[in-house]
Design an enzyme around this catalytic site. Structure first.
Site, PDB file in Angstrom:
ATOM      1  N   CYS A  71       0.936  -1.019   0.321  1.00 45.56           N
ATOM      2  CA  CYS A  71      -0.051  -0.625  -0.218  1.00 45.56           C
ATOM      3  C   CYS A  71       0.939   1.107   0.192  1.00 45.56           C
ATOM      4  O   CYS A  71       1.570   1.398  -0.753  1.00 45.56           O
ATOM      5  CB  CYS A  71      -0.786  -0.226   1.117  1.00 45.56           C
ATOM      6  SG  CYS A  71       0.029  -0.515   2.696  1.00 45.56           S
ATOM      7  N   ARG A  99      -2.190  -0.452   5.066  1.00 43.94           N
ATOM      8  CA  ARG A  99      -3.221  -1.108   4.773  1.00 43.94           C
ATOM      9  C   ARG A  99      -2.995  -2.996   4.394  1.00 43.94           C
ATOM     10  O   ARG A  99      -3.838  -3.548   4.372  1.00 43.94           O
ATOM     11  CB  ARG A  99      -4.352  -0.406   4.184  1.00 43.94           C
ATOM     12  CG  ARG A  99      -3.895   0.762   4.736  1.00 43.94           C
ATOM     13  CD  ARG A  99      -4.881   1.758   3.234  1.00 43.94           C
ATOM     14  NE  ARG A  99      -3.495   2.245   2.235  1.00 43.94           N
ATOM     15  CZ  ARG A  99      -3.221   3.783   1.882  1.00 43.94           C
ATOM     16  NH1 ARG A  99      -4.781   3.739   1.500  1.00 43.94           N
ATOM     17  NH2 ARG A  99      -2.323   4.350   1.436  1.00 43.94           N
TER      18      ARG A  99
END
Lengths: 289, 150
Positions: free
Chosen positions: A238, A243
């Protein structure tokens, strides 16, 4: 939690409420916003912060083995402790901390399904008392390279045409959003994605209440619609690796993928590297949609 | 009435000697004092124009220049108390003062307060962007030709 490959890695808010002071269990809160723990946390929980506790403050890397051992001891964690992570932001940082614990081979890690959000929605109590922590006994092995991809490996993986998952927003993937006009740059000099990476934004993995989607829904999203394969080595990334730790968790523990790595350098590294391939646009290879 | 610089110095002094946990507790006290949006401002929130895009949590800022000087209206999501506390500090510091004093607030405010070490570099960078956003907003409000600047 039926249908998940490893359902035991998820525990419910109810279970956590009953085990906050269990000597064999340590509840760990990891947040985007540090003041949340100070404001109120699950009774018995300690805080481990991704920036201040898990990362080395000099090198751009995680704490070393000795640093990790000390962190565990100081937080009352021993090698045989069941460590349950939870936090804000749909458990991003909880998954990130879980991942670092797996990087150092901690055997029993779990996630409280739903994180702070669900705990709050259920009207459960928040505590401001810091638990009295009895130091743990901890010896850690060296880092486990099977969960972490470094830059050179990602490059090799990309050149070999192997699967990559970019879990950022479609705007970041496409290269439109790097920074807003007149706003500070988020830290990368180029926008776009690693050629070949499919875009599966992380929020698609979670429900409104912060819990993970069902095994069936996840299977549809990652396997049926996108064609990722359980046995293929897969790398998720990410912007800074938070994430994508959530996606790494979903692929590895909920869907049972055998060889998933998190590229924690992610776009903050790739978007600044000289000479690495980058494409813009909505398709994996950057061709017009 | 004290200047922005005096107020900032006093806040820095309150924070600087506290240990990490106490710093966050004091920040939460500021957060609790952030006033709710007045109705004429609240009605503009839905447009999204005042959202600070570099923040991942919803943060809305309305830096205004009134006849009495600077005024900062703000709304910050409850799940971001650190941001709320920092915005409340800035709102109290700039209230009723001229724009040039606000522009003089040093960008290393969080380092001076000793919060940068508690929060880490990425969070510090995000909060510093909020200070920049407020300065730009007030500068635009005081300079008609800059009105359209974001």
């Amino acid at each position: 939690m039926a249908g998940y490959a490893n359902p035991e890695v998820l525990v419910s808010t109810e279970w956590v409420a009953e085990h906050g002071h269990d000597p064999k269990v340590r509840i760990v809160e990891s947040n985007e916003d540090r003041a949340l723990y100070t404001q109120g946390h699950v009774a018995g929980a300690v805080e481990i912060d991704w920036q201040v506790d898990l990362q080395d403050q000099v090198r751009r890397d995680y704490v070393d083995r000795a640093g990790f051992e000390k962190l565990c001891r100081d937080n009352g964690i021993s090698n045989d402790t069941t460590v349950v992570f939870y936090g804000d932001k749909n458990n991003w940082w909880a998954c990130y901390a879980f991942w670092v614990f797996k990087l150092y081979g901690h055997p029993d890690c779990r996630i409280m399904n739903g994180g702070r959000k669900k705990w709050q929605l259920e009207g459960r109590a928040w505590s401001t008392d810091r638990p009295d922590v009895k130091p743990g006994h901890y010896t850690a092995p060296e880092q486990d390279g099977s969960v972490r991809a470094l830059r050179d490996e990602v490059l090799k993986h990309q050149k070999g045409g192997r699967p990559l998952v970019d879990v950022r927003s479609p705007e970041e993937y496409c290269g439109d959003r790097l920074h807003m006009p007149d706003y500070p740059n988020e830290g990368a000099l180029r926008g776009g994605h690693i050629p070949g990476a499919v875009n599966i934004p992380w929020p698609l993995s979670v429900n409104e209440d912060g819990t993970f989607k069902s095994a069936k829904e996840l299977e549809k999203l990652y396997v049926k619609e996108t064609g990722l394969k359980r046995r293929s080595p897969t790398i998720a990334y990410c912007r800074i690796g938070e994430r994508s730790s959530l996606t790494w968790f979903v692929l590895t523990f909920l869907l049972g993928f055998a060889k998933v790595k998190n590229y924690d350098g992610s776009w903050m590294e790739w978007g600044n590297c000289v000479g690495v391939p980058v494409v813009k646009g909505t398709t994996p290879d950057g061709s017009p949609a | 009435m004290s200047t922005v610089a005096h107020r900032i110095d006093a806040i820095v002094e309150d924070f600087v000697d506290l240990e990490g946990r106490e710093k966050l507790e004091l920040l939460l006290e500021f957060a609790a004092r952030l006033p709710a949006l007045p109705p004429h401002i609240a009605s503009q929130r839905a447009s999204g124009d005042h959202r600070v895009h570099e923040c991942q949590t919803p943060v809305y800022l309305w830096p205004e220049l009134t006849a009495d000087g600077a005024k900062l209206h703000a709304e910050v999501a409850a799940e971001a108390p650190t941001v709320m506390g920092f915005v409340a500090i800035l709102a109290e510091a700039v209230e009723g003062r001229p724009v040039d004093e606000v522009l003089m607030i040093r960008d290393d405010l969080l380092e001076r307060m000793g919060l940068a070490q508690v929060l880490g570099i990425l969070r510090t960078r995000g909060l510093r962007a909020i200070l920049g956003h407020i300065k730009r907003g007030l500068l635009a409000a005081s300079t008609p030709t800059l009105k359209d600047a974001p």
